[in-house]
Write a protein that holds these residues in place. Structure first.
Motif, PDB file in Angstrom:
ATOM      1  N   ASP A 150      24.491 -28.501  33.838  1.00  0.00           N
ATOM      2  CA  ASP A 150      24.343 -28.028  35.276  1.00  0.00           C
ATOM      3  C   ASP A 150      22.846 -27.708  35.444  1.00  0.00           C
ATOM      4  O   ASP A 150      22.111 -26.812  34.617  1.00  0.00           O
ATOM      5  N   THR A 152      19.946 -25.530  37.575  1.00  0.00           N
ATOM      6  CA  THR A 152      20.081 -24.234  38.102  1.00  0.00           C
ATOM      7  C   THR A 152      19.333 -24.275  39.589  1.00  0.00           C
ATOM      8  O   THR A 152      18.706 -25.499  39.748  1.00  0.00           O
ATOM      9  N   TRP A 153      19.493 -23.420  40.472  1.00  0.00           N
ATOM     10  CA  TRP A 153      18.939 -23.468  41.876  1.00  0.00           C
ATOM     11  C   TRP A 153      17.415 -23.366  41.894  1.00  0.00           C
ATOM     12  O   TRP A 153      16.894 -23.909  42.628  1.00  0.00           O
ATOM     13  N   ALA A 154      17.031 -22.492  40.637  1.00  0.00           N
ATOM     14  CA  ALA A 154      15.515 -22.722  40.646  1.00  0.00           C
ATOM     15  C   ALA A 154      14.945 -23.904  40.177  1.00  0.00           C
ATOM     16  O   ALA A 154      13.858 -24.337  40.630  1.00  0.00           O
ATOM     17  N   GLU A 155      15.711 -24.973  39.648  1.00  0.00           N
ATOM     18  CA  GLU A 155      15.425 -26.339  39.691  1.00  0.00           C
ATOM     19  C   GLU A 155      15.690 -27.264  40.963  1.00  0.00           C
ATOM     20  O   GLU A 155      14.930 -28.088  41.357  1.00  0.00           O
ATOM     21  N   ILE A 156      16.992 -26.956  41.252  1.00  0.00           N
ATOM     22  CA  ILE A 156      17.386 -27.808  42.393  1.00  0.00           C
ATOM     23  C   ILE A 156      16.583 -27.542  43.774  1.00  0.00           C
ATOM     24  O   ILE A 156      16.336 -28.440  44.518  1.00  0.00           O
ATOM     25  N   GLY A 157      16.355 -26.068  44.129  1.00  0.00           N
ATOM     26  CA  GLY A 157      15.837 -25.851  45.212  1.00  0.00           C
ATOM     27  C   GLY A 157      14.306 -26.541  45.475  1.00  0.00           C
ATOM     28  O   GLY A 157      14.357 -27.261  46.451  1.00  0.00           O
ATOM     29  N   ASP A 161      13.514 -29.669  48.248  1.00  0.00           N
ATOM     30  CA  ASP A 161      12.611 -29.540  49.281  1.00  0.00           C
ATOM     31  C   ASP A 161      11.461 -30.579  49.361  1.00  0.00           C
ATOM     32  O   ASP A 161      11.236 -31.189  50.304  1.00  0.00           O
ATOM     33  N   ALA A 172      27.429 -30.293  45.943  1.00  0.00           N
ATOM     34  CA  ALA A 172      27.195 -29.579  44.553  1.00  0.00           C
ATOM     35  C   ALA A 172      27.105 -30.582  43.537  1.00  0.00           C
ATOM     36  O   ALA A 172      27.620 -31.642  43.586  1.00  0.00           O
ATOM     37  N   VAL A 186      20.465 -35.606  41.614  1.00  0.00           N
ATOM     38  CA  VAL A 186      20.927 -34.735  42.945  1.00  0.00           C
ATOM     39  C   VAL A 186      21.895 -35.798  43.744  1.00  0.00           C
ATOM     40  O   VAL A 186      21.635 -36.751  44.121  1.00  0.00           O
TER      41      VAL A 186
END
Length: 302
Positions: A150, A152-157, A161, A172, A186
Motif C-alpha cells: 500500500d 502512504t499518503w506521503a507518497e500519494i499526496g 497533486d 482508495a 493510482v
C-alpha cells in the motif's frame, strides 16, 4: 517515422566523426489494438557484432523516435537470448513492451504458427511464447514476481497533486509495486478521469525522483469484465508518457487479483494518438500472484 535506420556507431562523437560501420535497427510496434497503433520499439540484435557502449544504446530510442530499445545477444542456439533495455536516461532492469517486441522479432525470423523462446533478463531466465496470425504476432510471457505494498499518503499526496487529479476522482487503493523498479499505481473513478489528466511533468519528475519511483501508472476502476483505461508517466527515465506499459499492467493484475479480477484488458495510448491494448491474468502462486501478460505486435520494418 521511418521503420528502420542505420545508426552510426559514433561512441559519443559527432556525426561527422562517426565510424563508417552501421547498426541495423528493427522497429516493432508492440501492444497493438485491433492491428493498429502500438508502441514503436527499437530492436537491435547484437549477436556476433562488436559490443556497443551503454551511451550508444541510450541514444538509439531517440534516433528512431521510440521510447525504448531492446538489445538481443545470443551466445548459441541452445542458450536463452539475453535482453537488455534502454531509454534515453540509461538502462532499465526490465521493460515489458520491449520484451513483447523482442519475442515478435524472434518469431518473425523463422516459420511456424506457434513458437517458444528462452529469454534471460537481469539474471532471470523465462519463456516467451509467440502465436502468429498473418503479420500479427501475439507474444506472452511471465514477467516474474511482483512486489506490492500500500502507498502512504506521503507518497500519494504529492503524486496526485503533480498529476492534476480532479477533486473527487481519486479512489482508495493506491499502491507501490515493483518488477525490477518501483512505480506507484493510482486508481481513479472513470476512464474520463484518466484521459482528462493534465500532469505537470517537471513536478512529477521531481516527486518520483525524491520517492525513488520509476513513474506513475494511473488507471480507471475496472469494469466487471476487467476492462481498464490507463496512462503511464515516467519523465524520470525520459518518457513523459508511455504509449503502452506492460510491466505496470502486470503489477496492476497482481494488485487486483486479490479483489476477484483474474484477467484484465488494459487500453492505453489513446491520448497520444497510438491506441494500445495489453492483457494480463493472475492466479495464486506459492509466493504470491503469478502473472501472465500478453499483447499483439507487428514488425514494421528493418
Amino acid at each position: 517515422m521511418a521503420p528502420s535506420n542505420n545508426l552510426s556507431r559514433s561512441g559519443g562523437r559527432g556525426d561527422d566523426e562517426a565510424a563508417s560501420d552501421s547498426l541495423l535497427i528493427t522497429i516493432v510496434r508492440a501492444c497493438l489494438r485491433d492491428g493498429r497503433g502500438g508502441s514503436p520499439t527499437a530492436v537491435v540484435d547484437e549477436s556476433g557484432s562488436p559490443t556497443m557502449t551503454d551511451a550508444d544504446r541510450s541514444r538509439v530510442p531517440g534516433r528512431v523516435g521510440a521510447s525504448h530499445a531492446v538489445f538481443l545477444r545470443r551466445a548459441s542456439a541452445d542458450e536463452p537470448v539475453g535482453l537488455r533495455f534502454f531509454a534515453a536516461e540509461g538502462e532499465l532492469p526490465a521493460c515489458g513492451h520491449a520484451t513483447v517486441a523482442a519475442v515478435a522479432f524472434l518469431a518473425a525470423q523463422r516459420p511456424g504458427a506457434e513458437q517458444e523462446f528462452g529469454l534471460r533478463v537481469s539474471g532471470r531466465t523465462f519463456v516467451g511464447r509467440a502465436v502468429r496470425a498473418g503479420d500479427l504476432i501475439h507474444a506472452a510471457f511471465d514477467p516474474g514476481p511482483v512486489v506490492v505494498r500500500d502507498a502512504t499518503w506521503a507518497e500519494i499526496g504529492p503524486v496526485v497533486d503533480a498529476l492534476g487529479v480532479a477533486p473527487g476522482h481519486l479512489l482508495a487503493g493506491a499502491c507501490v509495486a515493483s518488477l525490477g523498479r518501483a512505480r506507484i499505481l493510482v486508481p481513479v473513478s472513470t476512464p474520463d478521469a484518466v484521459t482528462g489528466l493534465g500532469p505537470r511533468l517537471d513536478r512529477l519528475r521531481a516527486v518520483c525522483d525524491r520517492l525513488g519511483l520509476l513513474g506513475c501508472y494511473v488507471y480507471s476502476a475496472p469494469t466487471r469484465s476487467g476492462r481498464v483505461v490507463a496512462r503511464m508517466f515516467a519523465p524520470s527515465i525520459g518518457v513523459p508518457e508511455d504509449i503502452a506499459n506492460v510491466n505496470s499492467t502486470a503489477c496492476l493484475a497482481a494488485r487486483l487479483s486479490t479483489s476477484g479480477f483474474g484477467r484484465l484488458s488494459v487500453d492505453m495510448g489513446d491520448v497520444v494518438g497510438e491506441p494500445a491494448t495489453i492483457t494480463a491474468s493472475a492466479r495464486p502462486g506459492p509466493t504470491g500472484p503469478r502473472v501472465l501478460v500478453g499483447a499483439a505486435a507487428v514488425v514494421a520494418g528493418r
